[in-house]
Motif scaffolding. Structure first.
Motif, short mmCIF file in Angstrom:
data_model
loop_
_atom_site.label_atom_id
_atom_site.label_comp_id
_atom_site.label_asym_id
_atom_site.label_seq_id
_atom_site.Cartn_x
_atom_site.Cartn_y
_atom_site.Cartn_z
N ALA A 1 -2.49 7.94 7.16
CA ALA A 1 -4.02 8.06 7.03
C ALA A 1 -4.12 8.76 6.12
CB ALA A 1 -4.64 8.57 8.46
N PRO A 2 -5.03 8.10 4.78
CA PRO A 2 -6.11 8.17 3.83
C PRO A 2 -5.40 9.94 3.85
CG PRO A 2 -7.57 8.00 5.03
CD PRO A 2 -6.20 6.88 5.02
N GLU A 3 -5.55 11.34 3.31
CA GLU A 3 -5.22 12.50 3.20
C GLU A 3 -6.80 13.25 3.35
OE1 GLU A 3 -4.53 14.14 -0.83
OE2 GLU A 3 -4.31 16.35 -0.06
N ASN A 4 -7.80 12.29 3.47
CA ASN A 4 -8.87 13.24 3.99
C ASN A 4 -9.69 13.36 5.62
OD1 ASN A 4 -9.66 10.73 3.79
ND2 ASN A 4 -11.58 11.40 3.72
N LYS B 1 0.56 -0.81 -0.03
CA LYS B 1 -0.11 -0.10 0.27
C LYS B 1 1.26 1.15 -0.18
CE LYS B 1 -2.84 3.00 0.87
NZ LYS B 1 -4.26 3.63 -0.17
N LYS B 2 0.74 2.13 -1.16
CA LYS B 2 1.69 3.27 -0.97
C LYS B 2 0.88 4.92 -0.25
CE LYS B 2 5.14 5.04 -2.52
NZ LYS B 2 6.35 6.60 -1.72
N TYR B 3 1.78 5.05 0.96
CA TYR B 3 0.80 7.13 0.83
C TYR B 3 1.67 7.10 0.66
CZ TYR B 3 -1.86 3.79 4.79
OH TYR B 3 -2.73 3.10 4.98
N ASN B 4 1.00 8.40 0.41
CA ASN B 4 1.58 9.46 -0.21
C ASN B 4 1.94 10.62 1.22
OD1 ASN B 4 2.37 12.59 -0.70
ND2 ASN B 4 1.30 12.11 -2.33
N SER B 5 3.88 10.52 0.57
CA SER B 5 4.73 11.06 1.49
C SER B 5 4.66 12.30 2.22
CB SER B 5 6.29 10.57 1.83
OG SER B 5 6.01 11.45 0.69
N ASP B 6 3.47 13.27 1.40
CA ASP B 6 3.45 14.87 1.71
C ASP B 6 2.27 14.80 2.00
OD1 ASP B 6 5.97 16.40 0.62
OD2 ASP B 6 4.82 15.50 -1.61
N MET C 1 -6.27 12.58 7.26
CA MET C 1 -5.04 13.49 7.49
C MET C 1 -4.80 14.81 8.24
SD MET C 1 -1.76 12.11 8.91
CE MET C 1 -1.55 10.59 8.83
N ASN C 2 -5.90 15.31 7.19
CA ASN C 2 -5.33 16.81 7.13
C ASN C 2 -6.55 17.19 8.41
OD1 ASN C 2 -5.08 17.55 4.49
ND2 ASN C 2 -7.01 17.66 3.21
N GLU C 3 -7.17 16.92 8.96
CA GLU C 3 -7.64 17.21 10.22
C GLU C 3 -6.65 16.79 11.58
OE1 GLU C 3 -10.73 19.04 10.38
OE2 GLU C 3 -9.87 18.62 7.86
N PHE C 4 -5.99 15.48 11.08
CA PHE C 4 -5.29 15.28 12.61
C PHE C 4 -3.95 16.31 12.66
CE2 PHE C 4 -1.31 12.99 13.71
CZ PHE C 4 -1.52 11.87 13.98
N LYS C 5 -3.30 16.54 11.05
CA LYS C 5 -2.28 17.56 10.80
C LYS C 5 -3.17 18.78 11.16
CE LYS C 5 0.45 16.22 6.63
NZ LYS C 5 0.44 16.58 5.59
N ALA D 1 -3.05 -1.61 6.65
CA ALA D 1 -2.56 -0.97 5.47
C ALA D 1 -3.08 -1.76 4.19
CB ALA D 1 -1.66 -0.60 5.45
N LYS D 2 -3.09 -3.45 4.46
CA LYS D 2 -2.74 -4.46 3.55
C LYS D 2 -3.88 -5.15 3.52
CE LYS D 2 0.08 -7.72 5.58
NZ LYS D 2 1.39 -7.75 4.31
N PHE D 3 -5.41 -3.95 3.52
CA PHE D 3 -7.05 -3.74 3.16
C PHE D 3 -7.39 -2.55 2.55
CE2 PHE D 3 -5.70 -6.63 6.48
CZ PHE D 3 -5.95 -8.17 5.74
N SER D 4 -7.49 -2.35 0.94
CA SER D 4 -7.94 -1.61 0.98
C SER D 4 -8.88 -0.69 1.36
CB SER D 4 -7.50 -1.00 -0.98
OG SER D 4 -9.40 -1.54 -1.21
N GLU D 5 -10.05 -1.26 1.03
CA GLU D 5 -11.47 -0.12 2.62
C GLU D 5 -11.34 -0.15 3.80
OE1 GLU D 5 -14.12 -3.36 -0.31
OE2 GLU D 5 -15.14 -2.10 0.95
N LEU D 6 -10.49 -0.82 4.31
CA LEU D 6 -10.54 -0.29 6.04
C LEU D 6 -9.00 0.98 5.62
CD1 LEU D 6 -10.29 -1.52 8.97
CD2 LEU D 6 -8.70 -3.34 8.05
N ALA D 7 -7.89 0.94 4.62
CA ALA D 7 -7.30 1.33 5.18
C ALA D 7 -7.75 2.78 4.30
CB ALA D 7 -5.51 1.09 3.90
N SER D 8 -8.60 3.02 3.51
CA SER D 8 -9.52 3.95 3.20
C SER D 8 -10.14 4.63 4.61
CB SER D 8 -10.85 3.51 2.49
OG SER D 8 -11.54 3.44 2.06
N ARG D 9 -10.17 4.03 5.59
CA ARG D 9 -10.82 4.61 6.65
C ARG D 9 -10.02 4.70 7.88
NH1 ARG D 9 -15.72 3.57 6.98
NH2 ARG D 9 -16.51 2.73 4.82
N SER D 10 -8.79 4.26 7.65
CA SER D 10 -7.86 3.89 8.84
C SER D 10 -6.63 5.20 9.06
CB SER D 10 -7.28 2.47 9.09
OG SER D 10 -8.24 1.96 8.83
#
Ligand code: PMP
Ligand code: GLN
Length: 378
Positions: free
Chosen positions: A243-246, A79-84, A248-252, A212-221
């Protein structure tokens, strides 16, 4: 002033570590290694400081470290997360978990956790007005019952927190467990916090099924890691959150005003250290050897033991030795036998007492031998 957390007292890890020092007992209670970490890693930190990496890191973390973690996650879990946009370096896993909870929980939201649970989940949920809904895992196998989880989901449920490999039981979630989690989280539109601080400490050839191995799970984790745990430096307090960008934005937004950024030289050093995959891939066999040495040494003791499958903790069942409460038993062991452990009922719903104490085997062989000598006399 009215306390926001009236029921919170000093953590059992602090209490038992202090007791170990007061009674001059061998300390197998709080989870930390008593050996040095790799001198090469220490050298890299020193080098980073000497080279001037001593000013603020970027808010979400030193770029090369973010990139290395994202590459490692791709390598291990495809699973590739965006490093930015999809990762933040945090001041340990505790801060990452706190910030993730702060991001998700509003007043009256319900959050499901499995108990026995690591102690930082529930206070953070309550601090933000949420309600902790525990699902009790039962000794000795601590197997999650997903039907029970589903029964506890209501229209108020917002979050579910999982932890694999699991502290304190040493169980590991199977692929089916993670698929069930994915199914429920999707069906009820839940956010997941996956506490994976022991991701690299897993035994007997088992696989770590990261969210991270489970794409739907990763999209909400939110997926949480800890380099303190991974590289034997719990005092460094450095970890990460993916976490997915939406999300992670709030996390940041919260991280920015709580921590802003994490110390730079250790981030610089870890970025270089993590480039060699053997540095983390060798940890399971390193700790499995410790587990095996320890369990062999105490195999004739009166404790009932199911070998830990991950983490650096082992549960010891003392029901054949005493019917005292685990707190009374653990305190008595510290005072009379000079060995400090963790009673585990405090991590359970209603303090349910399975007569199990937790020991940490992240210790030198010398310490494990001394501990085993004591354990065999109990
Ligand atoms: N989660 C679990 C399950 C833990 O055992 C710990 C303790 N290491 C943490 C989170 C916190 O990790 P850190 O020390 O990086 O804050
Ligand atoms: N994670 C460690 C444990 O489980 C303790 C960390 C702490 O003392 N808060 O023992």
């Amino acid at each position: 002033m009215i306390s926001k957390l009236p029921n919170v007292t000093t953590s059992i890890f602090t209490v038992m570590s202090k007791m170990a020092s007061d009674y001059n007992a061998l300390n197998l209670s709080q989870g930390f290694p008593n050996f040095k970490s790799d001198s090469y890693l220490i050298e890299l930190v020193n080098k980073a400081m000497a080279e001037g990496y001593n000013q603020y890191a970027p808010m979400s973390g030193y770029l090369e470290l973010r990139e290395t973690i994202c590459n490692k996650t791709k390598l291990l879990h495809s699973k590739k997360y965006n490093s930015d946009t999809e990762i933040t370096i945090t001041a340990g896993a505790t801060q990452a978990i706190f910030t993730a909870i702060a991001t998700v929980i509003n007043k009256d939201d319900e959050a499901i956790i499995f108990t026995p649970a690591y102690d930082c989940y529930s206070p953070a949920i309550e601090l933000f007005g949420g309600i902790t809904i525990p699902v009790q895992l039962k000794a000795p196998f601590y197997k999650p019952n997903w039907e029970e989880v589903e029964d506890k989901i209501t229209h108020k449920t917002k979050l579910i927190i999982v932890n694999t490999p699991h502290n304190p039981s040493g169980i590991v979630f199977s692929e089916d467990d993670m698929l069930y989690l994915q199914f429920l989280a999707g069906k009820y539109n839940l956010i997941v916090i996956s506490d994976e601080v022991y991701e690299h400490i897993i035994f007997d050839g088992l696989i770590h099924y990261s969210a991270a191995k489970f794409s739907e799970l990763a999209s909400r984790s939110f997926i949480i890691g800890s380099f303190g745990k991974t590289f034997h430096n719990t005092g460094w307090k450095i970890g990460y959150c993916l976490a997915p960008e939406n999300l992670m934005n709030e996390f940041k937004k919260i991280h920015q005003y709580n921590v802003f950024s994490v110390n730079t030289p250790i981030q610089k050093a870890l970025a270089e250290y993590l480039e060699t995959a053997a540095h983390y891939l060798s940890l399971s066999s390193f700790y499995q050897q410790k587990r095996d040495v320890f369990l062999e040494l105490i195999k004739d003791s009166k404790f009932k033991i199911i070998p830990s499958k991950g983490t650096y903790f082992q549960m010891l069942d003392f029901s054949d030795i005493s019917n005292e409460s685990d707190f009374v038993f653990a305190k008595r062991l510290t005072k009379d036998y000079k060995i400090a452990t963790i009673p585990t009922s405090g991590f359970n719903e209603n303090q349910e007492d399975f007569k199990q104490i937790r020991v940490c085997f992240a210790k030198t062989e010398e310490t494990l031998i001394s501990a085993a000598k004591i354990i065999n006399t109990i």
